[in-house]
Motif scaffolding. Structure first.
Motif, PDB file in Angstrom:
ATOM      1  N   SER A 255      55.771  29.519  -5.928  1.00 19.27           N
ATOM      2  CA  SER A 255      56.830  29.584  -6.926  1.00 19.27           C
ATOM      3  C   SER A 255      58.132  29.949  -6.204  1.00 19.27           C
ATOM      4  O   SER A 255      58.220  31.005  -5.579  1.00 19.27           O
ATOM      5  N   PHE A 256      59.107  29.055  -6.281  1.00 21.40           N
ATOM      6  CA  PHE A 256      60.410  29.254  -5.629  1.00 21.40           C
ATOM      7  C   PHE A 256      61.452  29.584  -6.692  1.00 21.40           C
ATOM      8  O   PHE A 256      61.447  28.996  -7.766  1.00 21.40           O
ATOM      9  N   ASN A 257      62.345  30.519  -6.362  1.00 21.83           N
ATOM     10  CA  ASN A 257      63.443  30.828  -7.272  1.00 21.83           C
ATOM     11  C   ASN A 257      64.681  31.187  -6.458  1.00 21.83           C
ATOM     12  O   ASN A 257      64.729  30.918  -5.261  1.00 21.83           O
ATOM     13  N   ASN A 258      65.660  31.798  -7.085  1.00 22.37           N
ATOM     14  CA  ASN A 258      66.896  32.191  -6.405  1.00 22.37           C
ATOM     15  C   ASN A 258      67.204  33.637  -6.780  1.00 22.37           C
ATOM     16  O   ASN A 258      68.013  33.898  -7.662  1.00 22.37           O
ATOM     17  N   PRO A 259      66.544  34.603  -6.105  1.00 25.36           N
ATOM     18  CA  PRO A 259      66.697  36.006  -6.495  1.00 25.36           C
ATOM     19  C   PRO A 259      68.117  36.547  -6.347  1.00 25.36           C
ATOM     20  O   PRO A 259      68.474  37.510  -7.019  1.00 25.36           O
ATOM     21  N   ASN A 260      68.947  35.919  -5.520  1.00 22.18           N
ATOM     22  CA  ASN A 260      70.319  36.403  -5.329  1.00 22.18           C
ATOM     23  C   ASN A 260      71.349  35.622  -6.135  1.00 22.18           C
ATOM     24  O   ASN A 260      72.552  35.769  -5.922  1.00 22.18           O
ATOM     25  N   PHE A 261      70.867  34.787  -7.072  1.00 23.86           N
ATOM     26  CA  PHE A 261      71.778  33.994  -7.899  1.00 23.86           C
ATOM     27  C   PHE A 261      72.686  34.913  -8.703  1.00 23.86           C
ATOM     28  O   PHE A 261      72.245  35.877  -9.316  1.00 23.86           O
ATOM     29  N   ASP A 262      73.987  34.614  -8.699  1.00 25.58           N
ATOM     30  CA  ASP A 262      74.965  35.380  -9.464  1.00 25.58           C
ATOM     31  C   ASP A 262      75.534  34.476 -10.558  1.00 25.58           C
ATOM     32  O   ASP A 262      76.312  33.567 -10.276  1.00 25.58           O
ATOM     33  N   PRO A 263      75.142  34.709 -11.835  1.00 27.42           N
ATOM     34  CA  PRO A 263      75.591  33.828 -12.927  1.00 27.42           C
ATOM     35  C   PRO A 263      77.103  33.887 -13.169  1.00 27.42           C
ATOM     36  O   PRO A 263      77.664  32.987 -13.796  1.00 27.42           O
ATOM     37  N   ASN A 264      77.773  34.934 -12.685  1.00 32.10           N
ATOM     38  CA  ASN A 264      79.216  35.074 -12.910  1.00 32.10           C
ATOM     39  C   ASN A 264      80.055  34.489 -11.783  1.00 32.10           C
ATOM     40  O   ASN A 264      81.277  34.488 -11.857  1.00 32.10           O
ATOM     41  N   ARG A 265      79.396  34.014 -10.767  1.00 33.55           N
ATOM     42  CA  ARG A 265      80.109  33.515  -9.593  1.00 33.55           C
ATOM     43  C   ARG A 265      80.640  32.098  -9.824  1.00 33.55           C
ATOM     44  O   ARG A 265      79.947  31.248 -10.347  1.00 33.55           O
ATOM     45  N   LYS A 266      81.859  31.857  -9.426  1.00 33.17           N
ATOM     46  CA  LYS A 266      82.466  30.527  -9.491  1.00 33.17           C
ATOM     47  C   LYS A 266      82.354  29.906  -8.103  1.00 33.17           C
ATOM     48  O   LYS A 266      82.587  30.558  -7.104  1.00 33.17           O
ATOM     49  N   GLY A 267      81.997  28.628  -8.058  1.00 33.09           N
ATOM     50  CA  GLY A 267      81.880  27.960  -6.765  1.00 33.09           C
ATOM     51  C   GLY A 267      80.538  28.234  -6.128  1.00 33.09           C
ATOM     52  O   GLY A 267      79.512  28.288  -6.792  1.00 33.09           O
ATOM     53  N   ARG A 268      80.571  28.465  -4.823  1.00 35.74           N
ATOM     54  CA  ARG A 268      79.333  28.621  -4.057  1.00 35.74           C
ATOM     55  C   ARG A 268      78.494  29.799  -4.522  1.00 35.74           C
ATOM     56  O   ARG A 268      79.024  30.848  -4.854  1.00 35.74           O
ATOM     57  N   ASN A 269      77.180  29.613  -4.528  1.00 33.63           N
ATOM     58  CA  ASN A 269      76.259  30.675  -4.920  1.00 33.63           C
ATOM     59  C   ASN A 269      75.223  30.811  -3.805  1.00 33.63           C
ATOM     60  O   ASN A 269      75.293  30.115  -2.790  1.00 33.63           O
ATOM     61  N   SER A 270      74.259  31.668  -3.989  1.00 34.16           N
ATOM     62  CA  SER A 270      73.224  31.819  -2.964  1.00 34.16           C
ATOM     63  C   SER A 270      72.292  30.610  -3.002  1.00 34.16           C
ATOM     64  O   SER A 270      72.130  29.961  -4.033  1.00 34.16           O
ATOM     65  N   ALA A 271      71.668  30.314  -1.877  1.00 35.04           N
ATOM     66  CA  ALA A 271      70.766  29.165  -1.785  1.00 35.04           C
ATOM     67  C   ALA A 271      69.437  29.473  -2.475  1.00 35.04           C
ATOM     68  O   ALA A 271      68.903  30.581  -2.347  1.00 35.04           O
ATOM     69  N   HIS A 272      68.928  28.503  -3.200  1.00 31.93           N
ATOM     70  CA  HIS A 272      67.617  28.591  -3.834  1.00 31.93           C
ATOM     71  C   HIS A 272      66.552  28.622  -2.742  1.00 31.93           C
ATOM     72  O   HIS A 272      66.724  28.020  -1.675  1.00 31.93           O
ATOM     73  N   GLN A 273      65.440  29.301  -2.979  1.00 32.96           N
ATOM     74  CA  GLN A 273      64.368  29.368  -1.986  1.00 32.96           C
ATOM     75  C   GLN A 273      63.813  27.987  -1.631  1.00 32.96           C
ATOM     76  O   GLN A 273      63.440  27.749  -0.479  1.00 32.96           O
ATOM     77  N   LEU A 274      63.771  27.068  -2.602  1.00 33.78           N
ATOM     78  CA  LEU A 274      63.285  25.719  -2.305  1.00 33.78           C
ATOM     79  C   LEU A 274      64.235  25.002  -1.345  1.00 33.78           C
ATOM     80  O   LEU A 274      63.801  24.236  -0.489  1.00 33.78           O
ATOM     81  N   THR A 275      65.527  25.273  -1.470  1.00 29.84           N
ATOM     82  CA  THR A 275      66.527  24.692  -0.559  1.00 29.84           C
ATOM     83  C   THR A 275      66.208  25.094   0.878  1.00 29.84           C
ATOM     84  O   THR A 275      66.226  24.268   1.785  1.00 29.84           O
ATOM     85  N   SER A 276      65.893  26.366   1.073  1.00 27.26           N
ATOM     86  CA  SER A 276      65.539  26.859   2.407  1.00 27.26           C
ATOM     87  C   SER A 276      64.213  26.269   2.871  1.00 27.26           C
ATOM     88  O   SER A 276      64.079  25.848   4.018  1.00 27.26           O
ATOM     89  N   PHE A 277      63.226  26.202   1.974  1.00 28.48           N
ATOM     90  CA  PHE A 277      61.910  25.655   2.304  1.00 28.48           C
ATOM     91  C   PHE A 277      62.021  24.202   2.774  1.00 28.48           C
ATOM     92  O   PHE A 277      61.349  23.793   3.720  1.00 28.48           O
ATOM     93  N   LEU A 278      62.883  23.433   2.117  1.00 29.25           N
ATOM     94  CA  LEU A 278      63.072  22.025   2.472  1.00 29.25           C
ATOM     95  C   LEU A 278      63.956  21.835   3.703  1.00 29.25           C
ATOM     96  O   LEU A 278      64.122  20.717   4.179  1.00 29.25           O
ATOM     97  N   LYS A 279      64.545  22.935   4.175  1.00 26.03           N
ATOM     98  CA  LYS A 279      65.455  22.881   5.333  1.00 26.03           C
ATOM     99  C   LYS A 279      66.632  21.936   5.076  1.00 26.03           C
ATOM    100  O   LYS A 279      66.968  21.079   5.908  1.00 26.03           O
ATOM    101  N   VAL A 280      67.256  22.104   3.902  1.00 23.68           N
ATOM    102  CA  VAL A 280      68.410  21.285   3.535  1.00 23.68           C
ATOM    103  C   VAL A 280      69.547  21.601   4.503  1.00 23.68           C
ATOM    104  O   VAL A 280      69.880  22.762   4.719  1.00 23.68           O
ATOM    105  N   GLU A 281      70.121  20.552   5.071  1.00 22.29           N
ATOM    106  CA  GLU A 281      71.172  20.713   6.090  1.00 22.29           C
ATOM    107  C   GLU A 281      72.566  20.445   5.559  1.00 22.29           C
ATOM    108  O   GLU A 281      73.545  20.695   6.249  1.00 22.29           O
TER     109      GLU A 281
END
Length: 154
Positions: A96-122
């Protein structure tokens, strides 16, 4: 004669508008696509994007809305749209992948989802092709024109 002109104009407007409208890609979650694969095996087309990056927006508008591209994807793939910085929970490969550091109030860039890291998105947008067993088969990163994407998918 006047009635015939009206009929021809009506037909022109109906068929003209039909040919102009791009067919929407039928998006689903990764879990839905993996479940559908079990019943009817075909590869998964997964777009990994962010909300803030202009290249992702251009790819969506200029490439994915191209009628030839959307038709090819709908016919040959299950289509998954995945926000690389979103806060969804995704179950993939028994994890189960999620984004524990996601900030719903943030505009623009946010923390990377765990699946993004797992897939090694470049980079963004990234396209992943998952084979009929849900394994990553191919990937490509960066904006693609409709022609470039069609070449990659064929």
């Amino acid at each position: 004669m006047h009635m015939m002109k009206k009929l021809l104009l009506a037909l022109f407007l109906i068929f003209g508008s039909l040919s102009i409208q791009a067919q929407e890609i039928r998006w689903m979650s990764l879990e839905e696509a993996l479940a559908k694969q079990k019943k009817n095996p075909k590869p998964i087309f997964m777009e990994v994007y962010t909300d803030w990056y202009s290249q992702c927006k251009m790819f969506e508008t200029n490439t994915l809305q191209n009628p030839e591209v959307s038709d090819l994807i709908n016919r040959n793939y299950y289509a998954v749209k995945f926000n690389a910085e979103g806060n969804s929970v995704v179950n993939y490969k028994g994890t189960s992948f999620n984004n524990p550091n996601f900030d719903p109030n943030r505009k623009g860039r946010n923390s990377a989802h765990q699946l993004t890291s797992f897939l090694k998105v470049e980079g963004y947008p990234s396209i992943y092709i998952l084979n009929r067993n849900g394994e990553v088969q191919e990937k490509t990163t960066g904006f693609k024109t409709p022609e470039e994407l069609l070449r990659f998918l064929r």
